[in-house]
Design a protein around this motif. Structure first.
Motif, PDB file in Angstrom:
ATOM      1  N   ALA A 172    -104.636  40.541   0.478  1.00 19.20           N
ATOM      2  CA  ALA A 172    -105.699  40.394   1.477  1.00 19.20           C
ATOM      3  C   ALA A 172    -107.024  40.306   0.740  1.00 19.20           C
ATOM      4  CB  ALA A 172    -105.706  41.586   2.438  1.00 19.20           C
ATOM      5  N   ARG A 173    -107.825  39.311   1.097  1.00 15.55           N
ATOM      6  CA  ARG A 173    -109.142  39.103   0.473  1.00 15.55           C
ATOM      7  C   ARG A 173    -109.028  39.066  -1.052  1.00 15.55           C
ATOM      8  NH1 ARG A 173    -109.337  42.456   4.560  1.00 15.55           N
ATOM      9  NH2 ARG A 173    -109.222  44.294   3.211  1.00 15.55           N
ATOM     10  N   GLY A 174    -107.954  38.440  -1.535  1.00 15.92           N
ATOM     11  CA  GLY A 174    -107.791  38.226  -2.960  1.00 15.92           C
ATOM     12  C   GLY A 174    -107.265  39.404  -3.747  1.00 15.92           C
ATOM     13  N   ARG A 175    -106.912  40.496  -3.089  1.00 18.52           N
ATOM     14  CA  ARG A 175    -106.407  41.677  -3.776  1.00 18.52           C
ATOM     15  C   ARG A 175    -105.020  42.061  -3.249  1.00 18.52           C
ATOM     16  NH1 ARG A 175    -110.265  44.602  -6.607  1.00 18.52           N
ATOM     17  NH2 ARG A 175    -112.454  44.079  -6.162  1.00 18.52           N
ATOM     18  N   ILE A 176    -104.177  42.608  -4.108  1.00 14.04           N
ATOM     19  CA  ILE A 176    -102.909  43.170  -3.670  1.00 14.04           C
ATOM     20  C   ILE A 176    -103.187  44.522  -3.022  1.00 14.04           C
ATOM     21  CG2 ILE A 176    -100.639  44.007  -4.373  1.00 14.04           C
ATOM     22  CD1 ILE A 176    -100.928  40.984  -4.621  1.00 14.04           C
ATOM     23  N   VAL A 177    -102.791  44.679  -1.759  1.00 12.97           N
ATOM     24  CA  VAL A 177    -103.072  45.917  -1.033  1.00 12.97           C
ATOM     25  C   VAL A 177    -101.829  46.750  -0.800  1.00 12.97           C
ATOM     26  CG1 VAL A 177    -105.131  44.965   0.074  1.00 12.97           C
ATOM     27  CG2 VAL A 177    -102.907  44.744   1.215  1.00 12.97           C
ATOM     28  N   ALA A 178    -100.648  46.185  -1.017  1.00 13.25           N
ATOM     29  CA  ALA A 178     -99.403  46.947  -0.868  1.00 13.25           C
ATOM     30  C   ALA A 178     -98.291  46.195  -1.577  1.00 13.25           C
ATOM     31  CB  ALA A 178     -99.040  47.139   0.605  1.00 13.25           C
ATOM     32  N   SER A 179     -97.308  46.929  -2.069  1.00 13.51           N
ATOM     33  CA  SER A 179     -96.141  46.302  -2.691  1.00 13.51           C
ATOM     34  C   SER A 179     -94.963  47.249  -2.607  1.00 13.51           C
ATOM     35  CB  SER A 179     -96.435  45.951  -4.160  1.00 13.51           C
ATOM     36  OG  SER A 179     -96.688  47.120  -4.915  1.00 13.51           O
TER      37      SER A 179
ATOM     38  N   LEU B  21    -100.120  48.995   8.198  1.00 14.25           N
ATOM     39  CA  LEU B  21    -100.573  47.939   7.294  1.00 14.25           C
ATOM     40  C   LEU B  21    -100.732  46.614   8.032  1.00 14.25           C
ATOM     41  CD1 LEU B  21     -99.870  47.175   3.699  1.00 14.25           C
ATOM     42  CD2 LEU B  21     -99.158  45.420   5.317  1.00 14.25           C
ATOM     43  N   LEU B  22     -99.804  46.291   8.918  1.00 18.48           N
ATOM     44  CA  LEU B  22     -99.875  45.021   9.631  1.00 18.48           C
ATOM     45  C   LEU B  22    -101.085  44.973  10.559  1.00 18.48           C
ATOM     46  CD1 LEU B  22     -96.073  44.670  10.309  1.00 18.48           C
ATOM     47  CD2 LEU B  22     -97.434  43.265   8.771  1.00 18.48           C
TER      48      LEU B  22
ATOM     49  N   GLU C 165    -103.923  46.560   9.921  1.00 16.32           N
ATOM     50  CA  GLU C 165    -105.092  46.453   9.054  1.00 16.32           C
ATOM     51  C   GLU C 165    -105.237  45.066   8.447  1.00 16.32           C
ATOM     52  OE1 GLU C 165    -106.754  48.335   4.848  1.00 16.32           O
ATOM     53  OE2 GLU C 165    -105.037  49.249   5.865  1.00 16.32           O
ATOM     54  N   VAL C 166    -104.119  44.490   7.964  1.00 20.93           N
ATOM     55  CA  VAL C 166    -104.190  43.235   7.214  1.00 20.93           C
ATOM     56  C   VAL C 166    -104.119  42.009   8.118  1.00 20.93           C
ATOM     57  CG1 VAL C 166    -103.009  41.821   5.479  1.00 20.93           C
ATOM     58  CG2 VAL C 166    -103.267  44.287   5.119  1.00 20.93           C
ATOM     59  N   PHE C 167    -103.241  42.047   9.119  1.00 17.10           N
ATOM     60  CA  PHE C 167    -103.019  40.872   9.964  1.00 17.10           C
ATOM     61  C   PHE C 167    -103.681  40.981  11.337  1.00 17.10           C
ATOM     62  CE2 PHE C 167     -99.596  40.720   6.879  1.00 17.10           C
ATOM     63  CZ  PHE C 167     -99.526  39.382   6.558  1.00 17.10           C
ATOM     64  N   GLY C 168    -104.161  42.164  11.696  1.00 15.95           N
ATOM     65  CA  GLY C 168    -104.833  42.330  12.979  1.00 15.95           C
ATOM     66  C   GLY C 168    -103.910  42.236  14.171  1.00 15.95           C
ATOM     67  N   VAL C 169    -102.664  42.716  14.017  1.00 15.39           N
ATOM     68  CA  VAL C 169    -101.695  42.685  15.106  1.00 15.39           C
ATOM     69  C   VAL C 169    -101.030  44.060  15.238  1.00 15.39           C
ATOM     70  CG1 VAL C 169    -101.196  40.224  14.876  1.00 15.39           C
ATOM     71  CG2 VAL C 169     -99.842  41.890  13.585  1.00 15.39           C
ATOM     72  N   ARG C 170    -100.487  44.316  16.430  1.00 14.46           N
ATOM     73  CA  ARG C 170     -99.671  45.506  16.625  1.00 14.46           C
ATOM     74  C   ARG C 170     -98.216  45.100  16.432  1.00 14.46           C
ATOM     75  NH1 ARG C 170     -99.924  48.917  22.168  1.00 14.46           N
ATOM     76  NH2 ARG C 170     -99.134  46.931  22.972  1.00 14.46           N
ATOM     77  N   ALA C 171     -97.507  45.806  15.571  1.00 14.70           N
ATOM     78  CA  ALA C 171     -96.133  45.451  15.224  1.00 14.70           C
ATOM     79  C   ALA C 171     -95.165  46.539  15.681  1.00 14.70           C
ATOM     80  CB  ALA C 171     -96.002  45.249  13.725  1.00 14.70           C
ATOM     81  N   HIS C 172     -94.015  46.087  16.185  1.00 15.19           N
ATOM     82  CA  HIS C 172     -92.925  46.985  16.553  1.00 15.19           C
ATOM     83  C   HIS C 172     -91.744  46.657  15.647  1.00 15.19           C
ATOM     84  CE1 HIS C 172     -95.179  47.794  20.314  1.00 15.19           C
ATOM     85  NE2 HIS C 172     -95.436  46.496  20.268  1.00 15.19           N
ATOM     86  N   ARG C 173     -91.222  47.632  14.948  1.00 17.10           N
ATOM     87  CA  ARG C 173     -90.138  47.431  13.994  1.00 17.10           C
ATOM     88  C   ARG C 173     -88.790  47.645  14.669  1.00 17.10           C
ATOM     89  NH1 ARG C 173     -91.485  49.215   8.276  1.00 17.10           N
ATOM     90  NH2 ARG C 173     -89.638  50.526   8.446  1.00 17.10           N
TER      91      ARG C 173
ATOM     92  N   HIS D 138     -88.904  47.073   3.784  1.00 22.33           N
ATOM     93  CA  HIS D 138     -88.862  48.161   4.764  1.00 22.33           C
ATOM     94  C   HIS D 138     -90.019  49.136   4.561  1.00 22.33           C
ATOM     95  CE1 HIS D 138     -87.529  51.939   6.642  1.00 22.33           C
ATOM     96  NE2 HIS D 138     -86.854  51.168   7.475  1.00 22.33           N
ATOM     97  N   ASP D 139     -90.405  49.336   3.303  1.00 21.36           N
ATOM     98  CA  ASP D 139     -91.480  50.284   2.999  1.00 21.36           C
ATOM     99  C   ASP D 139     -92.861  49.680   3.179  1.00 21.36           C
ATOM    100  OD1 ASP D 139     -89.543  52.187   2.288  1.00 21.36           O
ATOM    101  OD2 ASP D 139     -89.479  51.447   0.218  1.00 21.36           O
ATOM    102  N   VAL D 140     -92.964  48.370   2.992  1.00 22.61           N
ATOM    103  CA  VAL D 140     -94.274  47.717   3.006  1.00 22.61           C
ATOM    104  C   VAL D 140     -94.712  47.316   4.413  1.00 22.61           C
ATOM    105  CG1 VAL D 140     -95.484  45.616   2.291  1.00 22.61           C
ATOM    106  CG2 VAL D 140     -94.138  46.905   0.630  1.00 22.61           C
ATOM    107  N   LEU D 141     -93.781  46.797   5.199  1.00 23.40           N
ATOM    108  CA  LEU D 141     -94.148  46.217   6.496  1.00 23.40           C
ATOM    109  C   LEU D 141     -94.238  47.300   7.570  1.00 23.40           C
ATOM    110  CD1 LEU D 141     -91.969  42.975   6.330  1.00 23.40           C
ATOM    111  CD2 LEU D 141     -94.421  43.225   5.857  1.00 23.40           C
ATOM    112  N   THR D 142     -95.251  48.124   7.446  1.00 20.77           N
ATOM    113  CA  THR D 142     -95.466  49.208   8.404  1.00 20.77           C
ATOM    114  C   THR D 142     -96.448  48.761   9.482  1.00 20.77           C
ATOM    115  OG1 THR D 142     -97.349  50.110   7.178  1.00 20.77           O
ATOM    116  CG2 THR D 142     -95.138  50.896   6.563  1.00 20.77           C
ATOM    117  N   PRO D 143     -96.375  49.358  10.670  1.00 24.11           N
ATOM    118  CA  PRO D 143     -97.335  49.001  11.720  1.00 24.11           C
ATOM    119  C   PRO D 143     -98.783  49.198  11.282  1.00 24.11           C
ATOM    120  CG  PRO D 143     -95.493  50.213  12.666  1.00 24.11           C
ATOM    121  CD  PRO D 143     -95.318  50.274  11.178  1.00 24.11           C
TER     122      PRO D 143
END
Length: 257
Positions: free
Chosen positions: A209-216, A227-228, A230-238, A220-225
């Motif tokens: 995001a904005r040219g920087r790695i913010v998570a890796s 982070l999504l 904050e980075v993508f501006g959406v509400r996510a349900h896993r 399953h560990d990275v795609l949290t509600p």
């Protein structure tokens, strides 16, 4: 072959597009790069396949500096499928795939029996040998991607870099292309737009995001509600994938306010 990216930075016309990126892809891993449009995914990958020289940092293949190699030497180790792979001339499929052999040919550019066998094997591997005599421009989107992957395989690299390889493909074609990439057993670094495809097919994900790695880490560990949001501006349900158990995502808009 291992890929190590350390301290990578890209600056164009005074704007810093990528900042201090560190990334690891172990031998045989499929590593995904995800992030919003304009986050720096394509810029980063262009540095890896030598279309753009970074302003800072290094890209190493098994410890050797990629940019210290000759173009021919690096092309024998790494092949790329950029986001836009167009041709103004209607080469045949066989001719397109044969371009993958150029790094292995002498200055005279003579095609050898080994070149022909490598091209035939690559076409068979992607189930496109029946297309060899067709004009590339007559193919469907899915067929073109298979042929371009065959060209990369004919190059006999140990690392494959793909920038949005599933763009403009229907669902069946997307799954087919990613299965081909997975079955290649190469070290693969790919930018993916579809987070659900990335979650199922990638061993590791890096979020930019904005040219920087913010998570890796593992999908399953990275795609949290959190982070999504904050980075993508959406509400996510896993939810778990019913077959593989891999995390899958359903999206809503974030609540106003």
């Amino acid at each position: 072959m291992r890929v190590d990216i350390d301290g990578l930075g890209v600056e164009i016309a005074g704007a810093r597009l990528v900042r201090d990126v560190a990334l690891r892809a172990g031998s045989g891993q499929l590593v995904g790069l995800v992030g919003p449009n304009g986050s720096g995914k394509s810029t980063l990958l262009r540095c890896v396949y030598r279309a753009l020289r970074p302003a800072a940092g290094t890209v190493r293949l098994d410890g050797e500096d990629l940019w210290a190699m000759s173009p021919r030497e690096s092309a024998r180790r790494l092949a790329a499928l950029p986001q836009e792979s167009s041709s103004e001339f209607d080469f045949t499929v066989a001719e397109v795939v044969a371009m993958g052999r150029l790094p292995h040919q002498s200055g005279a550019g003579r095609t050898t029996a080994a070149d022909r066998e490598a091209c035939a094997a690559a076409l068979r591997r992607v189930a496109a040998d029946h297309l060899a005599g067709r004009g590339f421009l007559t193919l469907s989107g899915g067929e073109r991607q298979r042929v371009l992957i065959a060209r990369a395989l004919a190059q006999q690299p140990r690392v494959l870099v793909l920038d949005e390889p599933t763009n403009h493909l229907d669902i069946a074609q997307q799954l087919e292309v990613l299965a081909l990439v997975r079955d290649s057993r190469l070290t693969v670094l790919t930018a993916l737009h579809d987070l659900n495809l990335a979650a199922v097919h990638c061993d590791l994900l890096y979020v930019i995001a904005r040219g920087r790695i913010v998570a890796s880490g593992a999908p399953h560990d990275v795609l949290t509600p959190e982070l999504l949001a904050e980075v993508f501006g959406v509400r996510a349900h896993r939810v778990p994938h019913p077959e593989s158990g891999a995390v899958q995502l359903l999206f809503d808009r974030l609540p106003a306010g």
